[in-house]
Design a protein around this motif. Structure first.
Motif, PDB file in Angstrom:
ATOM      1  N   TYR A 175      53.914  36.008  34.987  1.00  0.00           N
ATOM      2  CA  TYR A 175      53.318  36.612  36.166  1.00  0.00           C
ATOM      3  C   TYR A 175      51.925  37.122  35.616  1.00  0.00           C
ATOM      4  O   TYR A 175      50.650  36.885  36.087  1.00  0.00           O
ATOM      5  N   LEU A 176      52.163  37.752  34.387  1.00  0.00           N
ATOM      6  CA  LEU A 176      50.785  38.325  33.642  1.00  0.00           C
ATOM      7  C   LEU A 176      49.882  37.155  33.316  1.00  0.00           C
ATOM      8  O   LEU A 176      48.386  37.231  33.707  1.00  0.00           O
ATOM      9  N   GLU A 177      50.559  36.157  32.625  1.00  0.00           N
ATOM     10  CA  GLU A 177      49.589  34.997  32.233  1.00  0.00           C
ATOM     11  C   GLU A 177      48.988  34.261  33.269  1.00  0.00           C
ATOM     12  O   GLU A 177      47.803  34.102  33.305  1.00  0.00           O
ATOM     13  N   GLN A 178      49.516  34.101  34.411  1.00  0.00           N
ATOM     14  CA  GLN A 178      49.090  33.257  35.406  1.00  0.00           C
ATOM     15  C   GLN A 178      48.125  33.987  36.551  1.00  0.00           C
ATOM     16  O   GLN A 178      47.567  33.281  37.248  1.00  0.00           O
ATOM     17  N   GLU A 179      48.740  35.038  36.963  1.00  0.00           N
ATOM     18  CA  GLU A 179      48.150  35.707  37.838  1.00  0.00           C
ATOM     19  C   GLU A 179      47.374  37.292  37.610  1.00  0.00           C
ATOM     20  O   GLU A 179      46.274  37.434  37.971  1.00  0.00           O
ATOM     21  N   PHE A 223      42.440  40.663  36.839  1.00  0.00           N
ATOM     22  CA  PHE A 223      41.460  41.727  36.170  1.00  0.00           C
ATOM     23  C   PHE A 223      40.413  41.241  35.218  1.00  0.00           C
ATOM     24  O   PHE A 223      39.381  41.833  35.318  1.00  0.00           O
ATOM     25  N   LYS A 224      40.546  40.100  35.073  1.00  0.00           N
ATOM     26  CA  LYS A 224      39.444  39.303  34.044  1.00  0.00           C
ATOM     27  C   LYS A 224      38.432  38.970  34.903  1.00  0.00           C
ATOM     28  O   LYS A 224      37.144  39.434  34.885  1.00  0.00           O
ATOM     29  N   SER A 225      38.495  38.448  36.261  1.00  0.00           N
ATOM     30  CA  SER A 225      37.459  38.247  37.109  1.00  0.00           C
ATOM     31  C   SER A 225      37.171  39.346  38.004  1.00  0.00           C
ATOM     32  O   SER A 225      35.950  39.343  38.370  1.00  0.00           O
ATOM     33  N   LYS A 244      38.664  47.951  47.994  1.00  0.00           N
ATOM     34  CA  LYS A 244      39.717  46.900  47.788  1.00  0.00           C
ATOM     35  C   LYS A 244      39.918  46.721  46.400  1.00  0.00           C
ATOM     36  O   LYS A 244      40.674  46.126  46.067  1.00  0.00           O
ATOM     37  N   GLY A 245      38.966  47.315  45.680  1.00  0.00           N
ATOM     38  CA  GLY A 245      39.343  47.463  44.081  1.00  0.00           C
ATOM     39  C   GLY A 245      38.861  46.093  43.609  1.00  0.00           C
ATOM     40  O   GLY A 245      39.115  45.623  42.502  1.00  0.00           O
ATOM     41  N   MET A 246      37.788  45.351  44.296  1.00  0.00           N
ATOM     42  CA  MET A 246      37.328  44.117  43.728  1.00  0.00           C
ATOM     43  C   MET A 246      35.780  44.544  43.519  1.00  0.00           C
ATOM     44  O   MET A 246      34.836  44.495  44.276  1.00  0.00           O
ATOM     45  N   TYR A 247      35.835  45.106  42.239  1.00  0.00           N
ATOM     46  CA  TYR A 247      34.398  45.668  41.820  1.00  0.00           C
ATOM     47  C   TYR A 247      33.388  44.744  41.488  1.00  0.00           C
ATOM     48  O   TYR A 247      32.330  45.087  41.635  1.00  0.00           O
ATOM     49  N   ILE A 248      33.745  43.443  41.077  1.00  0.00           N
ATOM     50  CA  ILE A 248      32.739  42.620  40.625  1.00  0.00           C
ATOM     51  C   ILE A 248      32.123  42.222  41.924  1.00  0.00           C
ATOM     52  O   ILE A 248      30.825  42.027  42.177  1.00  0.00           O
ATOM     53  N   ASN A 249      32.859  41.685  42.946  1.00  0.00           N
ATOM     54  CA  ASN A 249      32.323  41.464  44.232  1.00  0.00           C
ATOM     55  C   ASN A 249      31.514  42.676  44.683  1.00  0.00           C
ATOM     56  O   ASN A 249      30.528  42.192  45.398  1.00  0.00           O
ATOM     57  N   ALA A 250      31.965  43.762  44.671  1.00  0.00           N
ATOM     58  CA  ALA A 250      31.139  44.835  45.097  1.00  0.00           C
ATOM     59  C   ALA A 250      30.021  45.092  44.613  1.00  0.00           C
ATOM     60  O   ALA A 250      29.075  45.188  45.472  1.00  0.00           O
ATOM     61  N   VAL A 251      29.690  44.937  43.322  1.00  0.00           N
ATOM     62  CA  VAL A 251      28.557  45.284  42.756  1.00  0.00           C
ATOM     63  C   VAL A 251      27.605  43.992  42.929  1.00  0.00           C
ATOM     64  O   VAL A 251      26.259  44.427  43.055  1.00  0.00           O
ATOM     65  N   GLU A 252      28.033  42.894  43.223  1.00  0.00           N
ATOM     66  CA  GLU A 252      27.010  41.852  43.763  1.00  0.00           C
ATOM     67  C   GLU A 252      26.346  42.211  44.772  1.00  0.00           C
ATOM     68  O   GLU A 252      25.136  41.861  45.281  1.00  0.00           O
ATOM     69  N   HIS A 253      27.168  42.682  45.964  1.00  0.00           N
ATOM     70  CA  HIS A 253      26.695  42.923  47.164  1.00  0.00           C
ATOM     71  C   HIS A 253      25.849  44.358  47.164  1.00  0.00           C
ATOM     72  O   HIS A 253      24.712  44.512  47.733  1.00  0.00           O
TER      73      HIS A 253
END
Length: 411
Positions: free
Chosen positions: A360-364, A369-371, A161-170
């Motif tokens: 859109y860039l600032e709020q979403e 991508f930061k998280s 899903k491209g959610m790499y921080i979540n991925a690496v935690e697991h």
């Protein structure tokens, strides 16, 4: 190990019942509390009454485990772990009739975890999406039943899903559960995830460990997948010459050692190198070759994104619009938020929606991508924000974003 207490707690909390309500007339509150925390001996009569109050089939908590059936599920799970698709498919056909049956929680947990892993390795991502809510919501049960498989497969899912921080935690939890044992599939997923997080040295370390393990088994297809990660890392450090030579050499390998998905992956990265070198016509050819192969569309959204970018640069509005619409449809279908953002930003840039795009860039987009820990993507969008707010004559804010970007990244 018993899963009875954790299962009672999960169903009780999920139904919104208090411990007092469940214990009333059945057992003491202290006993129920200890039962839910696996700190007391199981009393079958008590558990049976609790099952009835929770409206659970007694089989779930008190059913006897069929060791023969457990062995079949274990063997299926093993084939999934080693990525043996033919055997995994065969075992799935033999066991799928069990999916809706009432089974003891120990078997039910193992079956659901195996099913989830099977959907991932067989590219049935929509089925994996459907199962994900159950997998995550029942983490207290499933992660207790098989912590290694649970965290490995959830990590694999987040990576897809491209959610790499979540991925690496697991994935890191799965690695700890593995202890001294070696699982090259886990090493390869970690190599891919750390590559996306721009942790090149760590990624190469895991890719090499996986490669060595596959080499011992003479598993050529997965050895090539490890080499692809190393080739990608050449790209990430800007050594496009080495990357191009590397990927072209991989393409020359005997066809029987390459799956269609692997060939598609190689063609995509050759196209990416050509794109970075500004050789757009060659890149278009490589990206089109990528899309000719039979693979899951969600894995090659970046191919469509880069084609859309090139077509826009070339002033081909019809082709650009088609590629953006196609990419957005796939990204939404597979709930791939990363590419929903990327395609939307590109579309808004083309439409010249300056103020809505800044918001859109600032709020979403930037918070996502930061998280997600993607430093390179984040810098892309910092730089884009610097450009946009400069056009909006907000020069101080523009300078702040350019400082965050630091370099002229492709946006």
């Amino acid at each position: 190990m018993t899963l009875i207490g954790r299962t009672i707690r999960w169903y009780r909390v999920n139904a919104g019942f208090t411990q007092e309500y469940i214990a009333d007339g059945i057992c003491s509150l202290t006993y129920l509390s200890k039962l839910e925390n696996d700190q007391v001996e199981i009393k079958e009569e008590v558990v049976k009454e609790i099952s009835e109050r929770l409206k659970l089939p007694s089989q779930l908590l008190l059913g006897e485990v069929d060791e023969s059936l457990k062995g079949k599920i274990d063997r299926w799970l093993n084939y999934i772990h080693i990525y043996h698709e033919p055997q995994a498919i065969k075992r799935h056909a033999q066991l799928k009739h069990l999916f809706e049956e009432d089974l003891p929680v120990k078997l039910k947990s193992q079956l659901q975890i195996s099913r989830f892993g099977y959907y991932l390795i067989s590219d049935q991502l929509k089925n994996a999406d459907t199962l994900m809510d159950d997998i995550v919501s029942k983490q207290p049960i499933y992660s207790r039943a098989d912590p290694f498989s649970y965290h490995k497969f959830v990590g694999m899912y987040y990576r897809r899903k491209g959610m790499y921080i979540n991925a690496v935690e697991h994935l890191e939890i799965a690695e700890k559960e593995l202890a001294e044992e070696n699982d090259p599939e886990l090493m390869l997923v970690l190599a891919n995830v750390y590559s996306r997080l721009n942790e090149i040295l760590v990624s190469n370390k895991y890719a090499q460990k996986a490669f060595q393990a596959y080499q011992k088994k003479m598993y050529y297809i997965r050895m090539i997948d490890c080499q692809i990660v190393i080739g990608i890392n050449y790209c990430l450090v800007g050594d496009f010459y080495s990357a191009e030579v590397y990927f072209n050499r991989l393409l020359d390998i005997d066809g029987k050692h390459l799956l269609d998905k692997t060939r598609a992956n190689i063609h995509h990265h050759i196209g990416f190198v050509q794109f970075e070198k500004g050789d757009y016509e060659k890149a278009i050819h490589s990206f089109n070759r990528t899309l000719e192969f039979d693979m899951n569309d969600s894995d090659f959204l970046n191919t469509r994104y880069l084609l859309a970018y090139i077509f826009n640069q070339q002033g081909k509005s019809k082709e650009t619009t088609h590629m953006i619409e196609e990419g957005l449809e796939i990204a939404k279908k597979y709930q791939h938020q990363r590419y929903v953002f990327k395609f939307n930003v590109l579309k808004m840039r083309i439409d010249q929606d300056l103020s809505p795009l800044i918001d859109y860039l600032e709020q979403e987009v930037i918070p996502f991508f930061k998280s997600n820990g993607e430093a390179t993507e984040l810098k892309h969008y910092y730089y884009l924000m610097g450009q946009l707010v400069y056009e909006d004559r907000k020069y101080k804010k523009s300078a702040q974003y350019f400082m965050l970007a630091k370099d002229n990244f492709m946006v």
